[in-house]
Design an enzyme around this catalytic site. Structure first.
Site, short mmCIF file in Angstrom:
data_model
loop_
_atom_site.label_atom_id
_atom_site.label_comp_id
_atom_site.label_asym_id
_atom_site.label_seq_id
_atom_site.Cartn_x
_atom_site.Cartn_y
_atom_site.Cartn_z
N HIS A 219 0.87 -1.20 -0.03
CA HIS A 219 0.00 0.19 -0.06
C HIS A 219 0.70 1.17 -0.16
O HIS A 219 2.15 1.17 0.01
CB HIS A 219 -0.69 -0.11 1.20
CG HIS A 219 -0.27 -0.08 2.52
ND1 HIS A 219 0.10 1.01 3.09
CD2 HIS A 219 -0.02 -1.11 3.44
CE1 HIS A 219 0.85 0.83 4.23
NE2 HIS A 219 0.76 -0.62 4.56
N CYS B 9 2.12 -3.06 6.60
CA CYS B 9 2.73 -4.25 5.82
C CYS B 9 3.91 -3.77 5.08
O CYS B 9 4.90 -3.23 5.32
CB CYS B 9 1.98 -4.85 5.08
SG CYS B 9 0.65 -5.96 6.12
#
Length: 223
Positions: free
Chosen positions: A182, A198
């Site tokens: 992302h 993440c």
């Protein structure tokens, strides 16, 4: 006559002393200031690559890539991953992500890795992606950070949304790994292991990657 000569001599000596003191005073009030060397010039092609994106749903400012080691700027390189074209490879220790292409080439991006970025490794696939996604923190994260309670049912898209303008969702078989690729607006996080999340890319980079990846594309995560 003699006293007059002595007086003139004293006056001349006094004037000379004052001049010396004045010069000394200047020296003490103007210390040398260390000169900070200028930042290396950013080549124009990289300035264009990371320029503002005013036509996005939420206009994106230019990325502060002067804060990042140039090794993490997006660049086409030789594919050293050993993976076939059309594969996403996340090299966690090196903080690099590769999108493999034809003719032995790959597009390489710098990434930041969060706690959740170390939670999964192996092979999976990019199940789908979202533009300007809603972010819903996992219950375990809310337990660790109670201030996130207002977002239990989702945080609306925005520049401040932790997923940024694009997110890719990783599955292994039919199981959601909860592993995400992302966006992130903080340039200082690229190349670093940060507290949560993440795998994060600069906004301009995650948009570029999103435009290349096809749903179902294989992904390999190396820890």
């Amino acid at each position: 006559m003699h006293s007059h000569t002595i007086s003139r001599r004293h006056m001349m000596l006094g004037a000379s002393s004052l001049a010396v003191l004045a010069l000394a005073g200047c020296a003490t009030t103007t210390p040398k200031v260390p000169v900070t060397p200028p930042s290396p010039a950013i080549p124009p092609e990289y300035r264009a690559m990371y320029a503002a994106l005013p036509n996005e749903r939420f206009p994106i400012p230019a990325a502060d890539i002067h804060l990042i080691d140039p090794i993490y700027w997006r660049q086409e390189v030789t594919n050293t991953t050993g993976e076939k074209p059309g594969t996403v490879v996340v090299d966690t220790p090196s903080r690099l992500l590769y999108w493999t292409m034809e003719d032995g080439r790959a597009m390489r991006y710098g990434v930041g890795i969060g706690r959740d970025g170390f939670a999964w490794e192996g092979r999976g696939h990019v199940a789908y992606g979202r533009e300007w996604p809603t972010w819903t923190p996992p219950s375990e994260m809310i337990d660790r950070q109670p201030e996130l309670e207002p977002y239990r049912h989702g945080m609306e898209p925005a520049l401040e949304n932790p997923l940024g303008p694009r997110a890719l969702y990783i599955h292994q078989g039919n199981r959601d790994t909860l592993y995400r690729l992302h966006g992130n607006m903080d340039a200082r996080s690229i190349g670093q292991a940060v507290s949560s999340g993440c795998v994060r890319l600069l906004f301009q980079d995650v948009i570029d990657l999103y435009g290349r990846v096809r749903w179902g594309a294989p992904i390999v995560v190396v820890q």
